[in-house]
Design an enzyme around this catalytic site. Structure first.
Site, PDB file in Angstrom:
ATOM      1  N   HIS A 104       0.829  -1.211   0.000  1.00 43.36           N
ATOM      2  CA  HIS A 104       0.000   0.000   0.000  1.00 43.36           C
ATOM      3  C   HIS A 104       0.865   1.264   0.000  1.00 43.36           C
ATOM      4  CE1 HIS A 104       0.360  -0.058   4.540  1.00 43.36           C
ATOM      5  NE2 HIS A 104       0.306   1.246   4.370  1.00 43.36           N
ATOM      6  N   SER A 126       4.068   2.781   8.142  1.00 40.16           N
ATOM      7  CA  SER A 126       3.695   1.729   7.188  1.00 40.16           C
ATOM      8  C   SER A 126       4.895   1.240   6.390  1.00 40.16           C
ATOM      9  CB  SER A 126       2.640   2.248   6.220  1.00 40.16           C
ATOM     10  OG  SER A 126       1.402   2.407   6.863  1.00 40.16           O
ATOM     11  N   ASP A 173       0.074  -7.642   1.562  1.00 45.69           N
ATOM     12  CA  ASP A 173       0.524  -6.250   1.595  1.00 45.69           C
ATOM     13  C   ASP A 173       2.048  -6.200   1.662  1.00 45.69           C
ATOM     14  OD1 ASP A 173       0.467  -3.511   1.709  1.00 45.69           O
ATOM     15  OD2 ASP A 173      -0.134  -3.393   3.821  1.00 45.69           O
ATOM     16  N   GLY A 231       2.537   6.700   9.042  1.00 39.50           N
ATOM     17  CA  GLY A 231       3.910   7.044   8.673  1.00 39.50           C
ATOM     18  C   GLY A 231       4.900   5.924   8.923  1.00 39.50           C
TER      19      GLY A 231
END
Length: 449
Positions: A231, A392, A287, A390
């Site tokens: 993502h 991620s 992900d 932030g």
């Protein structure tokens, strides 16, 4: 009346007449091990139940003596179902853990593809259709010592084993600073060089309405490769030249690398490889994404005390379980809802403990379709600290042997999603890197090291 060969072929398909092989036996030179993958292709055969057995040829009941049989699959093509069975010599070979799952792909006459991933603590069974894989079932327990694969009473076009061959190992997971016991949201300042694999994905251009260059975290796993969340790379694929990766950073707001003895290296991005089965959303499956860095004079990252790859999990060695203590790091928000302008400048760190899959699924529950939000390929962790906006794509690392201060750190997770930040009953959810080691090796080996 003459019937054309094409019509005969069509009739054969509709009636389920065998077009492949009814009986296939695959004898392996070496037993299956974690990271290997079995690929089964065939056509739904209405007249019988297709069976695939994994077993040790030297024991009875098609399983290692005294242990649970590795695996038996039954394809019920007429009902479009698959059954997963296990047998145990100690219970006179009675079926154990009898599970039935819907599998529309194996309807009569339809081509199907099933994969069985060998893991350290069981098997992950998947089907593949229209370029996407679908999880069917994950077994747990002793995988036995499988040296034979037999398929019969079906229509099999191909059965093969993809052996896991890890990339050559490089020095990884080592940090030069001593480990400091402290308790990101609820985190504390890291020490310079404490997380030398930490990467920052940044934007070249900033604006009044978007003044912060920091986008996401990531982890260096080889000198030219960054691992991050898919993502994080969604918006990069069409505008790849608008972003870059910074390594060796500590204070991400300073213009110099000398203040804290940093080793800042800004590297352009060559290509981005999101997982082909990634699906965007609030709790995205698969992900995970790889970023390939551009070389300058034949070199990407210059390895130093402040720039060092994290180790990838070894499927035959690493299996961090519930309650294992691990570490998180990043430049994300300290509190849920903080604007990017309030992100900390100094790299933050925190300690968390892994949660069991069952506990995490129970916590987050199911969606309106009855599917668990925490799916295969995810892992949960919680503690006094938590990842936040932030962070991620940033790393969750676990030390291979915590009794040895020189033992390397393994990247076990990538920050993916969660509810809020630091909520007591809502652990952070991470992409479980061990589930994707074969994919990582395949992408890197196919696209250059």
């Amino acid at each position: 009346m003459m019937i054309s060969s094409n019509v005969l072929l069509l009739l054969a398909t509709v009636l389920g007449i065998v077009s492949g092989r009814r009986n296939v036996v695959l004898s392996l030179d070496n037993p299956l091990r974690a990271g290997d993958e079995i690929v089964i292709e065939g056509h739904g055969y209405a007249g019988s139940k297709g069976v695939i057995r994994l077993y040790d040829s030297e024991s009875t009941c098609y399983g290692r003596k005294g242990a649970v049989n590795p695996l038996v699959l039954k394809l019920l093509c007429r009902m479009r179902l698959i059954e997963i069975l296990r047998k145990n010599e100690l219970t006179n070979c009675i079926d154990r853990a009898h599970v039935r799952r819907s599998l529309p792909q194996i309807g009569a006459g339809r081509h199907y593809k099933i994969t069985i991933e060998v893991q350290q603590d069981g098997y992950h069974i998947k089907s593949r259709e229209h370029g996407r894989s679908h999880s069917i079932y994950r077994t747990t327990g002793d995988v036995g010592s499988v040296g034979m694969i037999r398929a019969y009473s079906g229509d099999y076009s191909d059965i093969s084993v993809k052996r896991f061959v890890p990339l050559p190992r490089e020095e990884c997971g080592v940090r030069s600073v001593p480990q400091v016991r402290t308790r990101i949201a609820g985190g504390t300042d890291a020490l310079p060089g404490e997380f030398p694999w930490q990467a920052a994905i940044r934007k070249y251009q900033v604006f009044d309405w978007d003044p912060v260059p920091h986008l996401c975290g990531g982890a260096l796993i080889r000198d030219c490769w960054i691992l991050t969340a898919a993502h994080c790379t969604e918006q990069m694929r069409q505008r790849i030249d608008d972003f870059y990766v910074r390594l060796g950073d500590y204070d991400n707001n300073d213009a110099s690398s000398t203040t804290y003895g940093e080793d800042e290296q800004d590297l352009a991005i060559d290509k981005v490889f999101p997982h082909e089965d990634y699906q965007s959303g609030n709790n995205p499956p698969n992900d995970i994404s790889l970023i390939k860095l551009k070389k300058v004079d034949g070199v990407c990252a210059a390895i130093s005390e402040n720039v060092m790859p994290a180790c990838l999990p070894d499927p035959g060695l690493d299996n961090f379980t519930a309650s294992a203590q691990c570490e998180i790091s990043g430049w994300g928000a300290r509190r849920h809802g903080d604007a990017a302008t309030r992100y900390p400048n100094i790299l933050q760190k925190g300690k968390v403990k892994l949660k069991s899959a069952r506990e995490c699924r129970d916590i987050y529950g199911q969606n309106r379709h009855g599917r668990y939000l925490v799916q295969d390929g995810m892992v949960c962790a919680a503690g006094a600290a938590d990842t936040c906006q932030g962070d991620s794509g940033g790393p969750l690392v676990c030390q291979r042997d915590r009794t040895d201060s020189q033992s390397p750190f393994v990247i076990w997770g990538l920050t993916s999603w969660g509810e809020g930040c630091g909520q007591k009953l809502k652990p952070g959810v991470y992409t479980r890197v061990l589930s994707y080691v074969s994919w990582i090796d395949s992408v890197i080996s196919t696209n250059g090291d």
